[in-house]
Design a protein around this motif. Structure first.
Motif, PDB file in Angstrom:
ATOM      1  N   HIS A  29      -1.193  -3.002   7.320  1.00  0.00           N
ATOM      2  CA  HIS A  29      -2.275  -2.816   6.354  1.00  0.00           C
ATOM      3  C   HIS A  29      -3.623  -2.596   7.018  1.00  0.00           C
ATOM      4  O   HIS A  29      -4.644  -2.677   6.347  1.00  0.00           O
TER       5      HIS A  29
ATOM      6  N   CYS B 184       4.291  -3.039   7.873  1.00  0.00           N
ATOM      7  CA  CYS B 184       2.981  -2.428   7.590  1.00  0.00           C
ATOM      8  C   CYS B 184       1.887  -3.443   7.848  1.00  0.00           C
ATOM      9  O   CYS B 184       1.845  -4.496   7.214  1.00  0.00           O
TER      10      CYS B 184
ATOM     11  N   ARG C 126       1.509   3.194   2.448  1.00  0.00           N
ATOM     12  CA  ARG C 126       2.351   3.243   3.656  1.00  0.00           C
ATOM     13  C   ARG C 126       3.537   2.294   3.573  1.00  0.00           C
ATOM     14  O   ARG C 126       4.552   2.505   4.226  1.00  0.00           O
ATOM     15  N   CYS C 127       3.408   1.211   2.768  1.00  0.00           N
ATOM     16  CA  CYS C 127       4.525   0.291   2.601  1.00  0.00           C
ATOM     17  C   CYS C 127       5.685   1.002   1.919  1.00  0.00           C
ATOM     18  O   CYS C 127       6.853   0.730   2.199  1.00  0.00           O
TER      19      CYS C 127
ATOM     20  N   CYS D 208       0.849  -1.178   0.000  1.00  0.00           N
ATOM     21  CA  CYS D 208       0.000   0.000   0.000  1.00  0.00           C
ATOM     22  C   CYS D 208       0.894   1.240   0.000  1.00  0.00           C
ATOM     23  O   CYS D 208       2.115   1.140  -0.098  1.00  0.00           O
TER      24      CYS D 208
HETATM   25 ZN   LIG Z   1       1.181  -1.198   3.511  1.00  0.00          ZN
END
Ligand SMILES: [Zn+2]
Length: 531
Positions: free
Chosen positions: A417, A415, A343-344, A341
């Protein structure tokens, strides 16, 4: 069987013939019209048929009823293909069963002649060097040679593009022509079925600025059925150089409302929902829940991460883009366990203002326009199912050097998720049980987290009433696969899903027999899942 019908899939004369069988009938006559490879001296490569079905079916049923009455035959029926056809394909079928052969032949001939002249069907021939356009209408040819007058008095005459001049001359405001998607339908990967997928789809566009404008314009023009616009800003004079959907007269007006009006004018067939508000933690989940796919088109990181977290919670795909001066970035998110995602890629989520936005850094219009067009392309690929083999990546576009770099993206181990109980990739099923054809899952969420990509093979009409929480983004209708209009990806790990697990099991067996080891069938289909 219906006495007159259209079919978007190849005709099955054997099946229709059986439906006409009667113990009292001693004869059966049939006519088959095939697509031939030439017409009027030109080499034809393929062709398309289009019909105004409701009215065309009524007229067709009338013709068959006339034939039955006139010639006293037992049963008669006609099926006409619509959509894209190749050379040698069956375009129209007529069948008649009767006590004797004479009336069977006569009724069969009557039906095909009348259908050719009376049923409003449009044909487009594709040649090696172009196409005929939607002009070769049998009905018009018939009028031109004086044999029939149906076209002039036919209720469809007004909808017919040949007659537009007449309408204008009659004094009324000519109605708008229907949207013509023929140039995208012509792509074998799109076709009539793909256009129907777009019409059934809904896309939420967060931000109607430099990225959102091209996204909205192209998705509306392509015929995406429903678009939602989230934007709480008003049009500012400084926006216009990079947001050419707006003009000076719009300055000070809510962007989402102006954009909706323009898009509605651009394509009246598309429904546009206005959300004249900023995406906030308090409303983002409700906004995302109402759509199949989310386009993140704002210029601030706070909203990007807000949208990221919301699509993760909702298991929805999203397309992110951002621009900085002469460079842009594009990232697609798909709700798959291994898929990274936002944020990853950005574990230290930048705070607002840390990276310059357009207001501070300056930008030339074609930079967000390019990235927005790329976002729209990713959206169409997702909606049409053309991205099955795609791997996660961050795409960096440099508009000064005119270069594109694709960096493989991976899920960040730290992360979580924001999803409950996500399964590490190492625990994907399959390795330990290569012979297993069917897998059991209690809920769709559990299936999503299995490490397998979910593929819905039901037909579009079966998916139409799926509740928002039970939608499977990847759709490959079995009819498309069976007729060779779509191919199952040769690699990857998939959970094939249908309504009751029967079709999915037979497809799984078939794919395994072709040497595809990574396919499984959801046992019992959707009906077996707990909601
Ligand atoms: Zn992520």
């Amino acid at each position: 069987m219906q006495t007159f019908a259209f079919s978007t899939v190849p005709l099955e004369p054997g099946r229709y013939r059986e439906a006409l069988a009667e113990p009292t009938a001693g004869g059966y006559a049939s006519f088959e019209g095939w697509v031939r490879d030439h017409n009027e001296g030109r080499a034809v490569r393929r062709l398309e048929y289009e019909a105004f079905e409701t009215l065309a079916v009524k007229e067709g049923e009338r013709i068959v009823a006339e034939a039955v009455r006139r010639f006293g035959v037992t049963r008669a029926a006609c099926v006409h293909r619509v959509g894209a056809l190749g050379i040698g394909e069956l375009a129209v079928w007529v069948g008649v069963s009767a006590a004797h052969r004479g009336e069977a032949f006569a009724a069969c001939r009557y039906i095909i002649d009348e259908v050719k002249h009376r049923v409003p069907i449009w044909k487009k021939e594709h040649y090696a060097d172009g196409d005929s356009g939607w002009v070769n209408c049998e009905r018009c040819a018939a009028v031109a040679d004086g044999r029939h007058v149906h076209a002039a008095e036919h209720p469809l005459a007004a909808a017919h593009r040949h007659d537009r001049i007449d309408q204008a001359a009659s004094g009324g405001v000519p109605p708008l022509p229907p949207p013509d998607y023929s140039r995208q339908i012509a792509l074998p990967e799109v076709g009539i079925a793909g256009q129907a997928k777009l019409a059934a789809a809904s896309v939420l566009v967060v931000g109607a600025g430099g990225l959102g404008v091209p996204v909205l314009q192209y998705l509306a023009a392509a015929g995406v059925g429903r678009l939602g616009i989230v934007d709480g800003d008003v049009v500012e004079a400084s926006n216009l150089h990079r947001q050419p959907l707006y003009g000076p007269a719009d300055v000070g007006q809510p962007k989402a409302e102006v954009a909706a009006r323009r898009l509605q004018a651009l394509n009246p067939a598309v429904r546009v929902d206005v959300h004249a508000e900023r995406a906030e933690a308090s409303n983002v989940d409700a906004l995302v829940a109402g759509y199949d796919l989310v386009m993140e088109c704002t210029d601030n990181f706070r909203t990007k991460f807000l949208v990221n977290d919301a699509v993760l919670r909702a298991c929805k795909p999203a397309v992110f883009a951002s621009v900085h001066q002469y460079e842009g970035q594009l990232q697609v998110y798909r709700p798959l366990p291994h898929w990274p995602c936002l944020r990853c890629l950005w574990p230290e989520a930048p705070r607002d203002g840390l990276v310059g936005n357009c207001a501070e850094a300056g930008v030339l219009g074609p930079v967000p326009a390019t990235l927005g067009a790329m976002q729209a392309m990713q959206a169409l690929k997702r909606l049409l199912g053309l991205d099955a083999g795609e791997t996660p990546a961050l795409v960096i576009v440099d508009l000064l050097g005119v270069e594109t770099r694709r960096l493989a993206a991976q899920r960040h181990p730290g992360c979580d998720h924001e999803r409950p109980g996500t399964t590490p990739a190492a625990e994907e099923p399959g390795d330990a049980m290569p012979a297993e054809l069917e897998l059991d899952f209690e809920t769709l969420a559990e299936a999503f987290e299995s490490g397998l990509e979910l593929v819905d093979i039901r037909e579009s009409w079966e998916r139409a009433h799926d509740p928002p929480g039970l939608q499977i983004p990847t759709h490959l209708p079995l009819s498309e696969l069976v007729h060779g209009r779509a191919e199952f990806p040769a690699e990857g790990r998939y959970l094939i899903i249908c309504a009751h697990g029967v079709r999915s099991l037979s497809l799984t067996e078939h794919l395994r027999s072709l040497g595809h080891p990574g396919v499984y069938s959801l046992r019992g289909g959707l009906a077996a899942l707990k909601s």
